[in-house]
Design a protein around this motif. Sequence first.
Motif, mmCIF file in Angstrom:
data_model
loop_
_atom_site.group_PDB
_atom_site.id
_atom_site.type_symbol
_atom_site.label_atom_id
_atom_site.label_comp_id
_atom_site.label_asym_id
_atom_site.label_seq_id
_atom_site.Cartn_x
_atom_site.Cartn_y
_atom_site.Cartn_z
ATOM 1 N N ALA A 90 -23.292 24.712 17.271
ATOM 2 C CA ALA A 90 -22.293 24.748 16.202
ATOM 3 C C ALA A 90 -22.499 23.576 15.263
ATOM 4 N N GLN A 117 -15.657 28.344 9.444
ATOM 5 C CA GLN A 117 -15.677 29.373 10.480
ATOM 6 C C GLN A 117 -16.413 28.889 11.733
ATOM 7 N N LEU A 118 -17.524 28.195 11.519
ATOM 8 C CA LEU A 118 -18.290 27.674 12.648
ATOM 9 C C LEU A 118 -17.514 26.582 13.380
ATOM 10 N N VAL A 152 -15.009 28.300 15.557
ATOM 11 C CA VAL A 152 -15.626 28.836 16.779
ATOM 12 C C VAL A 152 -15.727 27.741 17.834
ATOM 13 N N SER A 153 -16.191 26.569 17.409
ATOM 14 C CA SER A 153 -16.320 25.451 18.336
ATOM 15 C C SER A 153 -14.970 25.033 18.907
ATOM 16 N N ALA A 198 -13.508 27.665 21.293
ATOM 17 C CA ALA A 198 -14.206 27.658 22.578
ATOM 18 C C ALA A 198 -13.701 26.517 23.463
#
Length: 458
Positions: A60, A74-75, A78-79, A82
């Motif tokens: 990421a 967005q990335l 995601v990180s 998670a």
Amino acid sequence: MLFNSIQFLIFFPVVTTLYFALPQRFRWVLLLVASCYFYMAFIPVYILILLFTILIDYFAGILIEQSVGKRRKQLLAVSIVANVGVLAVFKYYNFFIGDINAVLGLTGASQLSYWNLILPIGLSFHTFQAMSYTIEVYRGNYPAERHLGYYALYVLYYPQLVAGPIERPQNVIHQFKTKHEFDYQRVVDGLKLMAYGFFKKIVIADNLAAYVDSYYAGIHTGAGLEINSLVAVALFPIQIYCDFSGYSDIALGASRVMGIELMKNFNFPLFSHSVTEYWRRWHLSLSTWFRDYLYFSLGGNKKHRYRNVMIVFLTSGLWHGANWTYVIWGAIHGCFQILEDLLNLRQNKGFIPFLGTTIVISLAFIFFRSTDLSMAFQVFANMVSPHFDWHNPLLSKKIMLVTALFLAGEYWLSQRDYLPALNGLRKPLRYGLYYALILAVIFLGRFGTGNQFIYFQF
């Protein structure tokens, strides 16, 4: 692996000796393998959880740096999802299911099942440290790390893996890449810091714990009434400070021996004159984490200041544990910070502000220490008519004297820089203190596998 264990007393000198014996290019491998072994000494399979988040955050970070526009956000999302997702499943799933089931019970609907999960040790700490990395990359404050081994070591570094300090990438990753020669004075200073941490934990914290834990264990049965409730409440802030700062001293000292400097996590919070000052001295790596990544993101001082303060402290309470007692503890601290600001009490000095702050901190810690709200309320009820038993064998006069001397020494150290002040003492006095510290650990320390550090549970 516990710092206060025979296993660590073998592990530390072996790893440190190999560290200085190996060429620089192999040292990260040694530290990574040693850190994995250190963590797997608890529940081996849980290392897979860390490896999962490490891989996600590693890629990421690279993709965030290479991307532009909305894709970067967005990335980052995601990180964060998670990391927070793993934390939510293991730490908060059963907590929220309990509240949901309480509501379902009122409607007659079928109950949701609980999961039989054991919380991975130190999960909140390395989750927040991993999030620091991707946030710093997203903000452009740190370049994405291309070397997977160095990034994995950033998350897994054994001295601060399970209870902090919660580091930032710009502080430690470059230190892993720098060759550190053996430096006698630095090594000695690191060992002194470790010794002081062991003293805090084994002599002060664990002896006070025997008294405090017995009191809280007997709350619901009435057995704890033979112990003075006021004394138990007053001693817990000292116990938890010595337990947690003792861990931090050992972590900072062990890392300093190898030439890697970690951030200072405590600045003598027991001598604060306001709740606001207390949080500027207590668990600095967590308080600055919330300030930089949550408080400022909400608007900081610019808009809705008091709302932001309450959100931060409610979140901080929940970070400590999946229990409403922690949320209330956080709310009390948030309310007093707002009150101090409204009444302009933050800068007050003197005995009265110190005493008032000590009382507020001690009473708030009742919720922190209690396993549920009924226990907390029972402690408050007991304090109305405390039972005075000064001859309880769990708290000897010898331990009380040592604790008093410790607090006096802490106050002296709070007025100056610790190691320079210690090294500046006359040689007979300095070595007398060293021997006294060693003898106190040997003859007054409480040793055993049950004396785990309090903050390991978070």
